[in-house]
Design an enzyme around this catalytic site. Structure first.
Site, short mmCIF file in Angstrom:
data_model
loop_
_atom_site.label_atom_id
_atom_site.label_comp_id
_atom_site.label_asym_id
_atom_site.label_seq_id
_atom_site.Cartn_x
_atom_site.Cartn_y
_atom_site.Cartn_z
N LYS A 175 0.86 -1.18 0.00
CA LYS A 175 0.00 0.00 0.00
C LYS A 175 0.90 1.23 0.00
O LYS A 175 1.50 1.58 1.01
CB LYS A 175 -0.92 0.04 1.21
CG LYS A 175 -2.01 1.12 1.06
CD LYS A 175 -2.51 1.66 2.38
CE LYS A 175 -1.69 2.82 2.86
NZ LYS A 175 -1.98 4.10 2.18
N CYS A 285 12.56 11.17 8.94
CA CYS A 285 12.54 10.83 10.36
C CYS A 285 13.89 11.04 11.03
O CYS A 285 13.96 11.33 12.22
CB CYS A 285 12.10 9.39 10.54
SG CYS A 285 10.38 9.09 10.06
#
Length: 484
Positions: A175, A285
């Site tokens: 996904k 991140c």
């Protein structure tokens, strides 16, 4: 007129639209204009893809043929290497500067080849545990893997999960983030076109909502779930996956500190930290978020960082000399602006005040960097991940205080130490509670070296040999044959 791209789903070897026929637009964040349409899928598409992956795992030889897996991965890398145009598409859809897009594609190709090599080296062991009694352990593929991929580095973050999943012998349902569905589909077209890949081994289902992700998390037929994203979403995934007890690999948020000592070259270090803070426009991140500076050079570093940030060129990714492109979309820009406004209202000092550039950049989601100085490490903007070009400058007196400040966080993904004293660098690296610590560098990743987080920065490790572990199970086989 530029032809719009189309990102379809891949289910059971066939490229197809969403079952309900829904589509959504893919947008260039540099100008807000559409570049294509994507299949906007739902739960039924996810279930079809999961069924396809399960059938392929149960009925094909994929899980048993390491040589085929290696060959497919090597062919995929070769095909991607011939697609120089993919870096430009990544730049258009994601907004990152072209040099970073080219670097991401090169890193991904290298990592595919790394896991191709490991595909044929997944050993167990064999031993005689009692006279005439033998135990063997095998490392076997875990089954169907669901991969939920973010938009900030969509290809390398795809490959670092998909590479080991395929090398291990899993089948997958991917996904992608809706914001980068086009580049993901193009990259996977090169994989799906390989004749040796059994249909159903790789499936792709895109969406703008969360039904597909929820199905991957809750399905009994998904054995492994790999997710990269926010800590809050990671917590929700853990809770929703608990009834199925599936294996989880989670890389979540970070609040990376750069700890600077006075024996370093302040001007040069400031320039490198500014680059580390604004990689992918600060939407990474591991990007530098907090800069902890020894008190004796705090003012010097403040001036140097101010100069470094103000000299950065913010522009569309193809612009010669550009250092930083736009944020990914309007929602990300609005969230970033809100957090920056709150920080500016409460911080001790605003050193550089960022803005939304006008003129030719007005229609894009561009933001220039913000730098604030603050004493209290408990402030929300020192603790919470702000995804964008925002940095906090803090002061410390000695190594002990630097470690205490850096470790004052719920995260533990990465940090860096800047010093010419090698022993000090190692002392600090050992004391910091982070999955990765760089010494005199920042944001360096390698296919061969594991990364991952402590505490709320995640579960499991990515890259390296340990990256295979999330996609493998260990089986013990016993037989008592007796002795002569």
């Amino acid at each position: 007129m530029t032809t719009l791209l189309s990102a379809l789903n891949l289910i059971d070897g066939q490229w197809q639209p969403a079952l309900a026929g829904r589509t959504a637009s893919s947008i260039n964040p540099a100008d807000g204009l559409p570049i294509g349409v994507l299949a906007d899928s739902g739960r039924d598409d996810a279930r079809a893809a999961i069924a396809s992956a399960k059938k392929a795992f149960d009925t094909s030889l994929w899980a048993h043929s390491a040589r085929d897996r290696q060959s497919v991965l090597l062919q995929w890398a070769d095909r991607l290497e011939r697609r120089a145009d993919l870096a430009e598409l990544l730049m258009r859809e994601n907004g990152k500067i072209l040099a970073q897009a080219r670097g991401e594609m090169a890193f991904a190709i290298s990592e595919i080849r790394y896991y191709a090599g490991l595909a044929r080296h997944i050993p167990g062991h064999f031993m005689e545990v009692e006279p005439g009694a033998f135990s063997a352990t095998l490392r076997e593929p875990a089954g169907v893997a669901g991969l939920i991929i973010p938009w900030n580095a969509p290809i390398i973050l795809l490959v670092r999960s998909l590479g080991p999943a395929l090398a291990a012998g899993c089948t997958v349902v991917i996904k992608p983030a809706a914001q980068t569905a086009q580049i993901t589909a193009q990259v996977l077209q090169e994989l799906a076109a390989i004749d040796l890949l059994p249909k159903g081994v790789v499936n792709l289902v895109s969406e703008t909502g969360s039904e597909v992700a929820q199905e991957l998390v809750s399905s009994e037929d998904v054995d492994v779930l790999s997710f990269t994203g926010s800590n809050l979403t990671g917590q929700r995934i853990m809770a929703a996956a608990a009834p199925t007890m599936k294996k989880l690999s989670l890389e979540l948020g970070g609040k990376s500190c750069c700890i600077v000592f006075p024996d370093t070259d302040i001007e040069a270090t400031a320039a490198r930290i500014a680059a580390a803070a604004t990689i992918i426009s600060g939407q990474q991140c591991t990007a530098a978020r907090r800069v902890l500076v020894h008190a004796s050079c705090h003012e010097e570093m403040k001036r140097a960082l101010k100069s470094a940030f103000e000299s950065l060129v913010v522009a569309p990714g193809q612009t010669p000399g550009a250092h930083m492109g736009p944020l990914i979309d309007a929602r990300a820009a609005e969230t970033f602006d809100s957090n920056v406004r709150r920080a500016i209202e409460t911080c001790d000092e605003v050193v550089v005040r960022g803005a939304h550039p006008g003129g030719a950049l007005a229609n894009g989601f561009f933001r220039t960097p913000t730098l604030v100085a603050h004493r209290d490490s408990g402030a929300f903007f020192c603790q919470e991940e702000i995804f964008g070009p925002f940095v906090v400058l803090e002061k410390f007196e000695d190594e002990k205080e630097a470690v205490a400040r850096a470790n004052h966080t719920v995260y533990g993904l990465s940090a860096s130490v800047w010093t010419k004293d090698g022993d000090r660098g190692m002392r600090m690296a050992r004391a910091l509670r982070n999955g990765t610590v760089w010494i005199n560098d920042h944001n360096r990743m390698f296919a061969e070296a594991e990364t991952g987080g402590y505490r709320r920065s995640g579960i499991g490790r990515l890259h390296g040999y340990e990256g295979l572990g999330d996609f493998l199970e260990t089986k013990h086989i016993f037989r008592s044959a007796g002795v002569v």
